[in-house]
Design an enzyme around this catalytic site. Sequence first.
Site, PDB file in Angstrom:
ATOM      1  N   ASP A 112       0.814  -1.213   0.000  1.00 45.27           N
ATOM      2  CA  ASP A 112       0.000   0.000   0.000  1.00 45.27           C
ATOM      3  C   ASP A 112       0.849   1.265   0.000  1.00 45.27           C
ATOM      4  O   ASP A 112       1.988   1.281   0.450  1.00 45.27           O
ATOM      5  CB  ASP A 112      -0.902   0.012   1.231  1.00 45.27           C
ATOM      6  CG  ASP A 112      -0.111  -0.065   2.524  1.00 45.27           C
ATOM      7  OD1 ASP A 112      -0.280   0.799   3.380  1.00 45.27           O
ATOM      8  OD2 ASP A 112       0.695  -1.015   2.685  1.00 45.27           O
ATOM      9  N   GLU A 113       0.246   2.338  -0.515  1.00 46.24           N
ATOM     10  CA  GLU A 113       0.767   3.702  -0.414  1.00 46.24           C
ATOM     11  C   GLU A 113       2.228   3.832  -0.832  1.00 46.24           C
ATOM     12  O   GLU A 113       3.003   4.561  -0.224  1.00 46.24           O
ATOM     13  CB  GLU A 113       0.575   4.223   1.020  1.00 46.24           C
ATOM     14  CG  GLU A 113      -0.887   4.313   1.385  1.00 46.24           C
ATOM     15  CD  GLU A 113      -1.124   4.659   2.847  1.00 46.24           C
ATOM     16  OE1 GLU A 113      -2.113   5.357   3.119  1.00 46.24           O
ATOM     17  OE2 GLU A 113      -0.348   4.237   3.714  1.00 46.24           O
ATOM     18  N   ALA A 114       2.607   3.140  -1.894  1.00 44.80           N
ATOM     19  CA  ALA A 114       3.963   3.255  -2.431  1.00 44.80           C
ATOM     20  C   ALA A 114       3.999   4.420  -3.418  1.00 44.80           C
ATOM     21  O   ALA A 114       4.266   4.249  -4.621  1.00 44.80           O
ATOM     22  CB  ALA A 114       4.384   1.945  -3.093  1.00 44.80           C
TER      23      ALA A 114
END
Length: 688
Positions: free
Chosen positions: A364-366
């Site tokens: 997530d949220e890379a």
Amino acid sequence: MPRSAPRRPQPARSGTPHRRPSAVALAAAALGLTLLGLPAPTGPRAAQAPAAATMGSGLVPRPVLVQPDPAGGYPLTAQTAITTEAGSAEAARIGTGLAELLRPATGYPLAVRTAASAAAPADGIALLLTGADPSVGPEGYQLDVTATGVVIRAAQPQGLFNGVQTLRQLLPAPIESATVQPGPWTVPGGHIVDHPRYPYRGAMLDVARHFFTVAQVERHIDGLARYKINHLHLHLTDDQGWRIAVAGRPELTSIGGSTQVGGGPGGYYTQDDYRAIVAYAAAQNITVVPEVDLPGHINAALAATPELNCDGQAPPPYTGTDVGFSSLCLSTPAGRAAAEEFVDDVVGQLADLTPGPYLAIGGDEAHTTDPAQYADFMTWVQQDVARHGKTAAAWNQITGATLQPSTLVEDWDTTGDDPDLAAAAAAGTGLIMAPARFAYLDQKYTADTVLGQRWATPSGLEVRTAYDWDPDGYLQGAPASAVRGVEAPLWTETAATPQDLDHLSHPRLPALAELGWSPAAAHDFTDFARRIATHGPRWELLGIRYYRSPQIPWPAAPAGPTGPTGPVTAGAGRTCLAVTGGRTADGTPVDSRTACDATPAQTWTLGDDGTLRALGKCLDATGGGTANGTSVRLWTCNGTGAQTWQWSFGAGPALLNPASGRCLDATASGSLRLYDCGSTAAQVWHLP
């Protein structure tokens, strides 16, 4: 977004299905309650008082079938014994655990012995692995209470364990006491057949942002087991901390494990510590799902391992709460090779340490990872997990890579509108439902409660909202058959103590546990509120600091505000917040220059209403002032913004006064004031 405020507003979901049952569903649910032998709700007044103590009136999660028999109650006595299935070490272990649970409050010896045959004994409590209703499956059970005894039957030991949790709730609340109580200890008579709606019922605990010791994690596991949660998703790594030892990489814990949100020493688990957590969870029918977040949320590893950075330079450790800024170096051949070697090493060791089938890989949220590089790398990571004999689990952004057939995807999305994930589900991908606006335990209960965040739920996530949604219908376009279960994530930006975990979990965790266990047709908040209300006295005996939601008809209101109580310490020197001279007059100054002495003048209660109270009065910004330099004093509690405080985390835990937008600040002389929040040592406070 799993942890923090979204960078872009997410549109409200229009026409949201399943949030409230239709009139037909309500009628069916009411009929179902009657068939289960439980009272159907009759309108708003139905939640005004807990139901009578009959079988089923206080059970959470609600069983599939309950048939009360008022004439069949069984009283525990000093002669009661616990009999377990012959030849089953697991049944004997569960029986011993039941005896250890019941002995402190009853004072009875409760001998544990092996059954001589498959028939239930003439008297006592029996735990048997034969004769259960065929519908119970591997985790269900059948429980019968007559005037002569209690018999729990199951097909597998985990079913016996779940039946024991129900028996625990059938006994009076004082059974949770650590000292002998007068009783009587009568189990209501009747017949229960029960089994779960979903095979996966999870709770996620973030130990990366704030570290929790082995004993504290085990205490949290106790709370999960009471409500038949069977998976603990342990978020072991993030920007703020790396919490698991990796052989051959000591810097991951010596450097990466040395920090946490707001500063502080952090901490980590040795591999033996981790094994102890896994074993403790397994004894309570809970499978640990470890998570190493990749390729983002990785600053703690980057700070410890320079070669994982494209420039070969380690960034400083991070103690804030921003997300999306870190990434493994995937843009150069050397960086990609170092990343693969690192991940294979970590995944291989975690796989060896973890007996359960799942290993979570984040995803997530890379935000700073190139999308093409993300897709290629996370496809490889899933394959690497499989090479080590495990099934990958990941957050819903993993659809940016090529999903492997076995990968389990956890959906935290706040809209319920994710066409890529819905298409994957239609093609066979399994889903764990954890939408942030319904399932995230780190969200505030209301806009005014002290702990928690509001990015997913600006007005708060109250108990009814956590209860009133349908996992099968949340993701638009996904077949219900794809849903494997539910999970309740608890991120710890604002949770630093076991009491904080208690407060954020209770009563929302039991609400979500019921979604995962009980039949969808029996879903009814009014009835749930009646049942969970009876658990308040149990939690108090267990030392659980819970949120007394006004939506629940609790048996009795406590005197004064609820919340953690104790000293409020300041800065590294840990001097104590003190009412000057211990006086109680309005206007008495409050300072931070006094050595801690545990007197009433230094004993504060951080109330669920946002007040900070000592000596029966509130910490107050003088005259309701909001300017820099406004002094702080003791004053009669009046519910104004001058007396409302909230957690704020920057370089250290601070107390924010929302009315002014400024923080509680100690001057060099020790006097207190409001001042612009600057994450300075003068604004670091450690609450009880």
